[in-house]
Design a protein around this motif. Structure first.
Motif, PDB file in Angstrom:
ATOM      1  N   GLN A 185       6.421   0.847   1.047  1.00  0.00           N
ATOM      2  CA  GLN A 185       6.581   0.988  -0.401  1.00  0.00           C
ATOM      3  C   GLN A 185       6.648  -0.373  -1.084  1.00  0.00           C
ATOM      4  N   ILE A 186       7.283  -1.330  -0.435  1.00  0.00           N
ATOM      5  CA  ILE A 186       7.439  -2.653  -1.053  1.00  0.00           C
ATOM      6  C   ILE A 186       6.090  -3.289  -1.364  1.00  0.00           C
ATOM      7  N   GLY A 187       5.121  -3.117  -0.483  1.00  0.00           N
ATOM      8  CA  GLY A 187       3.817  -3.745  -0.679  1.00  0.00           C
ATOM      9  C   GLY A 187       2.754  -2.839  -1.272  1.00  0.00           C
TER      10      GLY A 187
ATOM     11  N   GLU B 194      15.090  -4.844  -4.531  1.00  0.00           N
ATOM     12  CA  GLU B 194      14.989  -6.224  -4.999  1.00  0.00           C
ATOM     13  C   GLU B 194      13.653  -6.830  -4.587  1.00  0.00           C
ATOM     14  N   ARG B 195      13.199  -6.566  -3.367  1.00  0.00           N
ATOM     15  CA  ARG B 195      11.909  -7.093  -2.902  1.00  0.00           C
ATOM     16  C   ARG B 195      10.761  -6.448  -3.674  1.00  0.00           C
ATOM     17  N   ARG B 196      10.891  -5.165  -3.978  1.00  0.00           N
ATOM     18  CA  ARG B 196       9.843  -4.483  -4.746  1.00  0.00           C
ATOM     19  C   ARG B 196       9.794  -5.049  -6.162  1.00  0.00           C
ATOM     20  N   ARG B 197      10.939  -5.344  -6.742  1.00  0.00           N
ATOM     21  CA  ARG B 197      10.989  -5.936  -8.081  1.00  0.00           C
ATOM     22  C   ARG B 197      10.238  -7.265  -8.088  1.00  0.00           C
ATOM     23  N   GLU B 198      10.453  -8.089  -7.074  1.00  0.00           N
ATOM     24  CA  GLU B 198       9.754  -9.378  -6.999  1.00  0.00           C
ATOM     25  C   GLU B 198       8.254  -9.175  -6.842  1.00  0.00           C
TER      26      GLU B 198
END
Length: 384
Positions: A228-230, A263-267
């Motif tokens: 999901q993050i990427g 937080e990583r997804r926000r970035e």
């Protein structure tokens, strides 16, 4: 050894020494010990599932649900196994965002097919809301009598039935009454008269709840946190970022992992230009972020599929009536989508369980605000 065992049972409240060497065993002895044994087996299963994920949890944080949970559970599926020899019931072990590990049994195997290991799911209480058809029947009843002919006149007067199938619309309500008649809730007087009790809606809702006592499950994402993050699509993490945020996340376990992933997804969204960090430290997201990300992913996947299918892809516009043959589904980070094909093109539209039985058949629906209102003909009347 027997005396020592009796002493242990006494400490557990399952045996009482009335006089020296005179003991009375509790009537609950066998069922209590059986339940404790089953609980021990469940705890070992949960610990094994967690170890396979490389995680350790305090058994005090384990929650074993014998029935549908009273409040919704959100978390990651870490184990999924059959709990009967017929293969009809499934058990899920879910690592929750509340810092607890949950064991929930009694799922219909068909309903949890998409809830794979690693999927993020929401498990909630059994559905106890009344049906629109029951409200319509109660609203049409006069002096406790429902008349299909009167309902047909009203439906034609209002003119809001899909495809103008007024007879099919009323027939669907009559079929509902037939089911409730067998349950002793409604009474058929003749072909055009049904006796409806004053508490009809409440009794019909209770009837449905008793038949569907299993917990409701909704797959929030088949993608794990890392994917999901990427992702270029609309993920569960995105919906949390623009909605609930992190207020309900535990500071430990899966809740902590979700907080870090958000937080990583926000970035990642900031890097792609879909969000900006403001001077006060808060983040502003692109207008209609979820819809934009979904459209972006659907367009990419559609073009990839078009190359394999040798059939052009066409994105469905909001408000458009989509028609064609339902040929399958595809799972994206934005959700599950139905493949609707025509002779010269195909489209991807949001899937809903109601069309599963239409696989290989012609379907029609109206695309509205990221969903589809399917119109499946006579057998599915409006509001049933």
């Amino acid at each position: 050894m027997r005396l020592r065992r009796l002493g242990k049972l006494g400490d557990m409240g399952l045996a009482t020494e009335h006089a020296p060497n005179v003991w009375e065993l509790s009537a609950r002895l066998e069922p209590t010990l059986r339940e404790m044994g089953e609980r021990g087996d469940i705890i070992r299963t949960m610990q094994k599932a967690l170890r396979a994920e490389g995680a350790e949890r305090d058994p005090m944080s384990f929650q074993i649900h014998g029935t549908a949970p009273a409040t919704p559970i959100i978390g990651r599926v870490i184990d999924k196994h059959l709990t009967d020899e017929l293969g009809e019931n499934l058990t899920l072990v879910v690592d929750g965002i509340d810092g607890r590990t949950h064991h929930v049994s009694g799922f219909d195997a068909v309903r949890v097919e998409d809830a794979r290991i690693g999927s993020v799911v929401e498990i909630g209480p059994a559905d106890s809301t009344g049906r629109p058809s029951d409200r319509a029947i109660a609203g049409m009843a006069e002096d406790g009598i429902y008349r299909p002919s009167r309902h047909l006149e009203q439906a034609r007067f209002e003119g809001r039935v899909p495809n103008g199938d007024y007879e099919g619309f009323v027939d669907a309500h009559v079929r509902r009454l037939e089911a409730l008649r067998r349950a002793g809730i409604a009474e058929r007087i003749d072909a055009d008269q049904w006796r409806i009790p004053s508490d009809f809606e409440a009794r019909a809702t209770a009837y449905d709840a008793a038949r569907n006592a299993r917990a409701n499950i909704r797959v929030l994402s088949t993608f794990d946190l890392e994917r999901q993050i990427g992702s270029d699509g609309a993920t569960w993490l995105d919906r949390r970022l623009v909605g609930a945020g992190a207020s309900d996340l535990s500071a430990s376990g899966f809740g902590e992992q979700v907080r870090e992933a958000m937080e990583r997804r926000r970035e990642a969204l900031i890097d792609r230009g879909d969000a900006v960090r403001q001077a006060d430290g808060r983040t502003a997201y692109r207008r209609n972020l979820i819809a934009t990300l979904q459209e972006r992913e659907v367009a990419r996947i559609g073009e990839e599929m078009a190359a394999r299918k040798s059939l052009p892809f066409r994105a469905a516009a909001d408000g458009e009536t989509i028609t064609g043959k339902f040929t399958g589904t595809v799972q994206l980070s934005s959700g599950k989508f139905a493949i609707v094909e025509k002779s010269h093109e195909f489209s991807l539209v949001p899937w809903r369980p109601v069309i599963d039985r239409q696989l290989g058949r012609e379907v029609s629906g109206i695309v509205q605000a990221g969903s589809v209102s399917w119109q499946l003909g006579r057998q599915r009347g409006l509001a049933v």
